[in-house]
Design a protein around this motif. Sequence first.
Motif, PDB file in Angstrom:
ATOM      1  N   GLU A  29      64.222  -2.828  47.487  1.00 32.42           N
ATOM      2  CA  GLU A  29      65.522  -3.503  47.482  1.00 32.42           C
ATOM      3  C   GLU A  29      66.337  -3.185  48.732  1.00 32.42           C
ATOM      4  O   GLU A  29      67.233  -3.956  49.103  1.00 32.42           O
ATOM      5  CB  GLU A  29      66.293  -3.129  46.219  1.00 32.42           C
ATOM      6  CG  GLU A  29      65.706  -3.751  44.958  1.00 32.42           C
ATOM      7  CD  GLU A  29      66.391  -3.295  43.688  1.00 32.42           C
ATOM      8  OE1 GLU A  29      66.410  -4.072  42.721  1.00 32.42           O
ATOM      9  OE2 GLU A  29      66.888  -2.145  43.656  1.00 32.42           O
ATOM     10  N   ARG A  30      66.033  -2.075  49.393  1.00 27.99           N
ATOM     11  CA  ARG A  30      66.727  -1.755  50.645  1.00 27.99           C
ATOM     12  C   ARG A  30      66.059  -2.382  51.863  1.00 27.99           C
ATOM     13  O   ARG A  30      66.625  -2.367  52.947  1.00 27.99           O
ATOM     14  CB  ARG A  30      66.835  -0.237  50.829  1.00 27.99           C
ATOM     15  CG  ARG A  30      67.781   0.433  49.833  1.00 27.99           C
ATOM     16  CD  ARG A  30      68.140   1.829  50.312  1.00 27.99           C
ATOM     17  NE  ARG A  30      66.973   2.691  50.449  1.00 27.99           N
ATOM     18  CZ  ARG A  30      66.428   3.390  49.459  1.00 27.99           C
ATOM     19  NH1 ARG A  30      66.952   3.338  48.237  1.00 27.99           N
ATOM     20  NH2 ARG A  30      65.365   4.155  49.674  1.00 27.99           N
ATOM     21  N   GLU A  36      66.402 -12.070  48.474  1.00 23.20           N
ATOM     22  CA  GLU A  36      64.967 -12.067  48.778  1.00 23.20           C
ATOM     23  C   GLU A  36      64.145 -11.252  47.784  1.00 23.20           C
ATOM     24  O   GLU A  36      62.914 -11.235  47.865  1.00 23.20           O
ATOM     25  CB  GLU A  36      64.749 -11.525  50.191  1.00 23.20           C
ATOM     26  CG  GLU A  36      65.324 -12.421  51.280  1.00 23.20           C
ATOM     27  CD  GLU A  36      65.205 -11.822  52.663  1.00 23.20           C
ATOM     28  OE1 GLU A  36      65.171 -12.598  53.637  1.00 23.20           O
ATOM     29  OE2 GLU A  36      65.155 -10.568  52.782  1.00 23.20           O
ATOM     30  N   VAL A  37      64.820 -10.553  46.862  1.00 20.82           N
ATOM     31  CA  VAL A  37      64.128  -9.730  45.857  1.00 20.82           C
ATOM     32  C   VAL A  37      64.419 -10.289  44.478  1.00 20.82           C
ATOM     33  O   VAL A  37      65.580 -10.431  44.083  1.00 20.82           O
ATOM     34  CB  VAL A  37      64.578  -8.257  45.943  1.00 20.82           C
ATOM     35  CG1 VAL A  37      63.847  -7.426  44.891  1.00 20.82           C
ATOM     36  CG2 VAL A  37      64.318  -7.701  47.337  1.00 20.82           C
ATOM     37  N   TYR A  38      63.371 -10.586  43.732  1.00 17.80           N
ATOM     38  CA  TYR A  38      63.495 -11.169  42.394  1.00 17.80           C
ATOM     39  C   TYR A  38      62.931 -10.163  41.393  1.00 17.80           C
ATOM     40  O   TYR A  38      61.729  -9.879  41.383  1.00 17.80           O
ATOM     41  CB  TYR A  38      62.717 -12.484  42.331  1.00 17.80           C
ATOM     42  CG  TYR A  38      62.971 -13.324  41.104  1.00 17.80           C
ATOM     43  CD1 TYR A  38      63.937 -14.325  41.118  1.00 17.80           C
ATOM     44  CD2 TYR A  38      62.231 -13.132  39.932  1.00 17.80           C
ATOM     45  CE1 TYR A  38      64.167 -15.127  39.999  1.00 17.80           C
ATOM     46  CE2 TYR A  38      62.456 -13.911  38.817  1.00 17.80           C
ATOM     47  CZ  TYR A  38      63.419 -14.909  38.855  1.00 17.80           C
ATOM     48  OH  TYR A  38      63.643 -15.696  37.734  1.00 17.80           O
ATOM     49  N   ILE A  64      62.357 -16.033  48.433  1.00 17.61           N
ATOM     50  CA  ILE A  64      61.955 -14.769  47.819  1.00 17.61           C
ATOM     51  C   ILE A  64      60.794 -14.130  48.577  1.00 17.61           C
ATOM     52  O   ILE A  64      59.770 -14.758  48.817  1.00 17.61           O
ATOM     53  CB  ILE A  64      61.567 -14.977  46.333  1.00 17.61           C
ATOM     54  CG1 ILE A  64      62.759 -15.553  45.559  1.00 17.61           C
ATOM     55  CG2 ILE A  64      61.101 -13.659  45.714  1.00 17.61           C
ATOM     56  CD1 ILE A  64      62.421 -15.988  44.146  1.00 17.61           C
ATOM     57  N   LYS A  65      60.961 -12.864  48.940  1.00 21.74           N
ATOM     58  CA  LYS A  65      59.927 -12.122  49.659  1.00 21.74           C
ATOM     59  C   LYS A  65      59.240 -11.080  48.779  1.00 21.74           C
ATOM     60  O   LYS A  65      58.131 -10.633  49.093  1.00 21.74           O
ATOM     61  CB  LYS A  65      60.519 -11.443  50.890  1.00 21.74           C
ATOM     62  CG  LYS A  65      60.979 -12.422  51.959  1.00 21.74           C
ATOM     63  CD  LYS A  65      61.440 -11.696  53.211  1.00 21.74           C
ATOM     64  CE  LYS A  65      61.845 -12.676  54.304  1.00 21.74           C
ATOM     65  NZ  LYS A  65      62.314 -11.976  55.531  1.00 21.74           N
ATOM     66  N   ALA A  66      59.925 -10.661  47.699  1.00 18.47           N
ATOM     67  CA  ALA A  66      59.355  -9.633  46.823  1.00 18.47           C
ATOM     68  C   ALA A  66      59.722  -9.912  45.372  1.00 18.47           C
ATOM     69  O   ALA A  66      60.895 -10.096  45.049  1.00 18.47           O
ATOM     70  CB  ALA A  66      59.840  -8.252  47.232  1.00 18.47           C
ATOM     71  N   TYR A  67      58.719  -9.925  44.526  1.00 21.31           N
ATOM     72  CA  TYR A  67      58.914  -9.997  43.075  1.00 21.31           C
ATOM     73  C   TYR A  67      58.603  -8.611  42.526  1.00 21.31           C
ATOM     74  O   TYR A  67      57.544  -8.041  42.814  1.00 21.31           O
ATOM     75  CB  TYR A  67      57.975 -11.015  42.449  1.00 21.31           C
ATOM     76  CG  TYR A  67      58.176 -12.438  42.911  1.00 21.31           C
ATOM     77  CD1 TYR A  67      58.999 -13.317  42.204  1.00 21.31           C
ATOM     78  CD2 TYR A  67      57.536 -12.916  44.057  1.00 21.31           C
ATOM     79  CE1 TYR A  67      59.181 -14.631  42.622  1.00 21.31           C
ATOM     80  CE2 TYR A  67      57.715 -14.231  44.489  1.00 21.31           C
ATOM     81  CZ  TYR A  67      58.538 -15.070  43.770  1.00 21.31           C
ATOM     82  OH  TYR A  67      58.716 -16.374  44.191  1.00 21.31           O
ATOM     83  N   CYS A  68      59.510  -8.046  41.734  1.00 18.45           N
ATOM     84  CA  CYS A  68      59.333  -6.685  41.230  1.00 18.45           C
ATOM     85  C   CYS A  68      59.592  -6.654  39.725  1.00 18.45           C
ATOM     86  O   CYS A  68      60.583  -7.221  39.261  1.00 18.45           O
ATOM     87  CB  CYS A  68      60.318  -5.717  41.895  1.00 18.45           C
ATOM     88  SG  CYS A  68      60.331  -5.720  43.684  1.00 18.45           S
ATOM     89  N   GLY A  69      58.739  -5.962  38.984  1.00 20.53           N
ATOM     90  CA  GLY A  69      59.066  -5.816  37.577  1.00 20.53           C
ATOM     91  C   GLY A  69      57.911  -5.427  36.681  1.00 20.53           C
ATOM     92  O   GLY A  69      56.767  -5.237  37.127  1.00 20.53           O
TER      93      GLY A  69
END
Length: 267
Positions: A29-30, A36-38, A64-69
């Motif tokens: 996230e940083r 860009e972060v989902y 979106i560049k990064a999907y996190c979860g």
Amino acid sequence: GRLYQEPMTPFIFLHVPKTAGTTLRAIIERQYAPEEVYTVYDGAEDHHSQEELKALTPEAQKSIKAYCGHVSFGVHRHLDQRPKYVTILRDPIERVISYYHHVMTLIPRWKSHPISLVKFIQGRKDIQVDNLQTRLLSGVDKPFNGCSEDMLWKAIENIETQFHFVGLSEQFDESLQFITEHFGWKSPYYVRENEGIDRPPRDYYSELEMSVVRNHNRLDAILVSYVKKNLHRRIDAADSAYHQRLAQFRAQNEAAKHRLSARAVWS
């Protein structure tokens, strides 16, 4: 040398619970702008659900560049660019003990009426304590105690073909250095917090309890062993510049800790 710089397609951080994933997500996230972060955590405030992810339009996906979860392998099929994955695994016995401790100490229902580790595993039929890492990386949904060796081989196949990198929480810095160089990140400093205060060590539990944990995580133990061997081989093969950058990062991370507010859940 460095591996890649800024891949054109986004990636998916498959966050396995209790593997230092909150640390890595905070680092991610940083590295990118908020849009860009989902993040995908079903039922959690300020995050999206998996249904919302599946409903994303191609236009919405463009930024979106990064999907996190907390997702499992296969979620990429709902995205136009079919991104590959990154994840961190953990020794399955430590991960299950950590999850048990988390539930018994932080969830009110169990905090007031705790149960033994054996009853927790055998009575609740919670897939979190039953080869969870194999489940998530294979993308195969099976009931409690229903995992098969085919799922293990599928998880390994997915690692070989659909993952940018799979690291270990036990070697977080080494893993993070490889991920950082793969994506061209800058200053991925972090703070270790909430490290399972008062969590008993593994030898606190009886051999019976450990046997129950092992029996329900046999496939995870093989999977983590496979990842560990690959990681060690990669570290051994890395040039001296990698090790110099790793040492430099560790020194700089120590100096940067007081400036960080990232949460790192390692319990």
